[in-house]
Design a protein around this motif. Structure first.
Motif, mmCIF file in Angstrom:
data_model
loop_
_atom_site.group_PDB
_atom_site.id
_atom_site.type_symbol
_atom_site.label_atom_id
_atom_site.label_comp_id
_atom_site.label_asym_id
_atom_site.label_seq_id
_atom_site.Cartn_x
_atom_site.Cartn_y
_atom_site.Cartn_z
ATOM 1 N N CYS A 40 24.880 47.494 83.226
ATOM 2 C CA CYS A 40 25.352 48.781 84.332
ATOM 3 C C CYS A 40 25.823 50.011 83.521
ATOM 4 O O CYS A 40 25.780 51.333 83.550
ATOM 5 N N GLY A 41 26.602 49.312 82.529
ATOM 6 C CA GLY A 41 27.112 50.541 81.620
ATOM 7 C C GLY A 41 28.073 50.977 82.398
ATOM 8 O O GLY A 41 28.244 52.066 82.090
ATOM 9 N N ILE A 42 28.657 50.526 83.041
ATOM 10 C CA ILE A 42 29.824 51.340 84.101
ATOM 11 C C ILE A 42 31.184 50.499 84.644
ATOM 12 O O ILE A 42 31.784 50.853 85.516
ATOM 13 N N ASN A 43 30.949 49.754 83.951
ATOM 14 C CA ASN A 43 32.158 48.599 83.565
ATOM 15 C C ASN A 43 32.086 48.029 85.103
ATOM 16 O O ASN A 43 33.628 47.554 85.230
ATOM 17 N N VAL A 44 31.657 47.252 86.107
ATOM 18 C CA VAL A 44 31.010 46.287 87.035
ATOM 19 C C VAL A 44 30.180 45.771 87.314
ATOM 20 O O VAL A 44 30.926 44.475 87.265
ATOM 21 N N CYS A 45 28.835 45.446 86.090
ATOM 22 C CA CYS A 45 28.338 43.988 86.717
ATOM 23 C C CYS A 45 29.240 42.928 84.755
ATOM 24 O O CYS A 45 28.668 42.104 85.683
ATOM 25 N N ASN A 53 41.257 41.814 71.347
ATOM 26 C CA ASN A 53 42.928 41.273 70.736
ATOM 27 C C ASN A 53 42.711 39.910 70.962
ATOM 28 O O ASN A 53 44.131 39.947 72.200
ATOM 29 N N GLY A 54 41.875 39.204 71.541
ATOM 30 C CA GLY A 54 42.269 38.459 72.456
ATOM 31 C C GLY A 54 41.819 38.050 74.517
ATOM 32 O O GLY A 54 41.543 37.403 75.159
ATOM 33 N N LYS A 55 41.915 39.804 74.589
ATOM 34 C CA LYS A 55 41.453 39.394 75.997
ATOM 35 C C LYS A 55 40.114 40.194 76.477
ATOM 36 O O LYS A 55 40.151 41.015 75.584
ATOM 37 N N ALA A 56 39.338 39.848 77.174
ATOM 38 C CA ALA A 56 38.255 40.173 78.146
ATOM 39 C C ALA A 56 38.502 42.388 78.249
ATOM 40 O O ALA A 56 39.734 42.738 78.627
ATOM 41 N N PHE A 57 37.340 42.407 77.952
ATOM 42 C CA PHE A 57 36.845 43.927 78.302
ATOM 43 C C PHE A 57 35.944 43.903 78.385
ATOM 44 O O PHE A 57 34.813 43.532 78.040
ATOM 45 N N ASN A 58 35.364 44.958 78.729
ATOM 46 C CA ASN A 58 33.622 45.611 79.125
ATOM 47 C C ASN A 58 33.624 47.018 77.687
ATOM 48 O O ASN A 58 34.121 48.279 78.164
ATOM 49 N N PRO A 59 33.099 46.496 76.818
ATOM 50 C CA PRO A 59 32.247 47.593 75.321
ATOM 51 C C PRO A 59 31.502 48.927 75.841
ATOM 52 O O PRO A 59 31.889 49.932 75.591
ATOM 53 N N CYS A 60 30.746 48.320 77.292
ATOM 54 C CA CYS A 60 30.170 49.455 78.009
ATOM 55 C C CYS A 60 30.814 50.570 78.592
ATOM 56 O O CYS A 60 30.795 52.275 78.359
ATOM 57 N N ALA A 61 31.826 50.544 78.513
ATOM 58 C CA ALA A 61 33.794 51.648 78.800
ATOM 59 C C ALA A 61 34.521 51.781 78.249
ATOM 60 O O ALA A 61 35.212 52.013 78.640
ATOM 61 N N THR A 62 34.042 51.145 76.473
ATOM 62 C CA THR A 62 35.137 51.556 75.513
ATOM 63 C C THR A 62 34.841 52.377 74.764
ATOM 64 O O THR A 62 33.915 51.984 73.341
ATOM 65 N N PRO A 63 34.701 53.499 74.436
ATOM 66 C CA PRO A 63 34.446 54.319 73.536
ATOM 67 C C PRO A 63 35.279 54.162 72.873
ATOM 68 O O PRO A 63 36.204 54.074 72.347
#
Ligand code: FES
Ligand code: FES
Length: 156
Positions: A40-45, A53-63
Motif C-alpha cells: 500500500c505504501g501508507i502503513n496499512v497492509c 532495533n528489534g521492533k516491528a516497523f513499516n519502512p514504507c512510512a518511514t522517511p
C-alpha cells in the motif's frame, strides 16, 4: 542529496538520498533488498514489515531522514543464522503456510517482533495476542499463520 548511514542486516551501509525518501524505496531500489514487499505504501497492509532495533516497523512510512546512525534495520534477509533458518521461518516451512508468498516476509517479521515483545513484557502468544498482527494476506493464510507463530514461539 544527503548521506545516511545505518546498519542493515548486520552490516553498515551508507546511501546518498534525500531525507524524505521512504526507507522501503531505499531498501528495494537503492540497496537491492527485496524481502520487504510494497503493498500500500501508507502503513496499512504491512507487507513491508521489518525491524528497527528489534521492533516491528513499516519502512514504507518511514522517511530515511528519521534514521539515526546507530539504528539497526533487519529485514527477512537478515533473520536466518547463516544456513540455519530462524525458528519462525522453520515453523513457516513446517506448517506449509505460504500460498503466493507475497505477504509472508512481513508476516514472519511481525511474528518474530510479537514473540520478542511477549517475552519482554510477560504475555503469552494466545489468540488475543495474535489479534495484534494486522498484516493483510490476500490469499487468506491466516489460520496457518497462527499455527506457525505458536509453533515458532515455542522454539525461540
Ligand atoms: S507497503 Fe508498507 S504497510 Fe503497506
Ligand atoms: S500468501 Fe498470498 S498474500 Fe499472503
Amino acid at each position: 542529496m544527503s548521506t545516511h548511514t545505518f546498519t542493515l542486516n548486520g552490516e553498515k551501509v551508507t546511501v546518498d538520498v534525500e531525507d524524505d525518501v521512504r526507507l522501503l524505496w531505499v531498501l528495494r531500489d537503492v540497496l537491492g533488498v527485496t524481502g520487504p514487499k510494497y503493498g500500500c505504501g501508507i502503513n496499512v497492509c504491512k507487507a513491508c514489515t521489518s525491524h528497527v532495533n528489534g521492533k516491528a516497523f513499516n519502512p514504507c512510512a518511514t522517511p530515511i531522514g528519521t534514521l539515526e546512525e546507530g539504528d539497526e534495520i533487519t529485514t527477512i534477509e537478515g533473520l536466518a543464522d547463516g544456513d540455519t533458518l530462524h525458528p519462525m521461518q522453520q515453523a513457516w516451512v513446517d506448517n506449509d503456510v505460504a500460498q503466493c508468498g507475497y505477504c509472508q516476509p512481513g508476516q514472519i517479521m511481525a511474528a518474530v517482533a510479537l514473540v520478542r515483545r511477549a517475552e519482554a513484557e510477560g504475555f503469552s502468544i494466545d489468540d488475543e495476542a495474535l489479534d495484534e498482527i494486522r498484516n493483510i494476506c490476500r490469499c487468506g493464510t491466516y489460520n496457518r499463520i497462527r499455527e506457525a507463530i505458536k509453533a515458532g514461539a515455542d522454539n525461540m
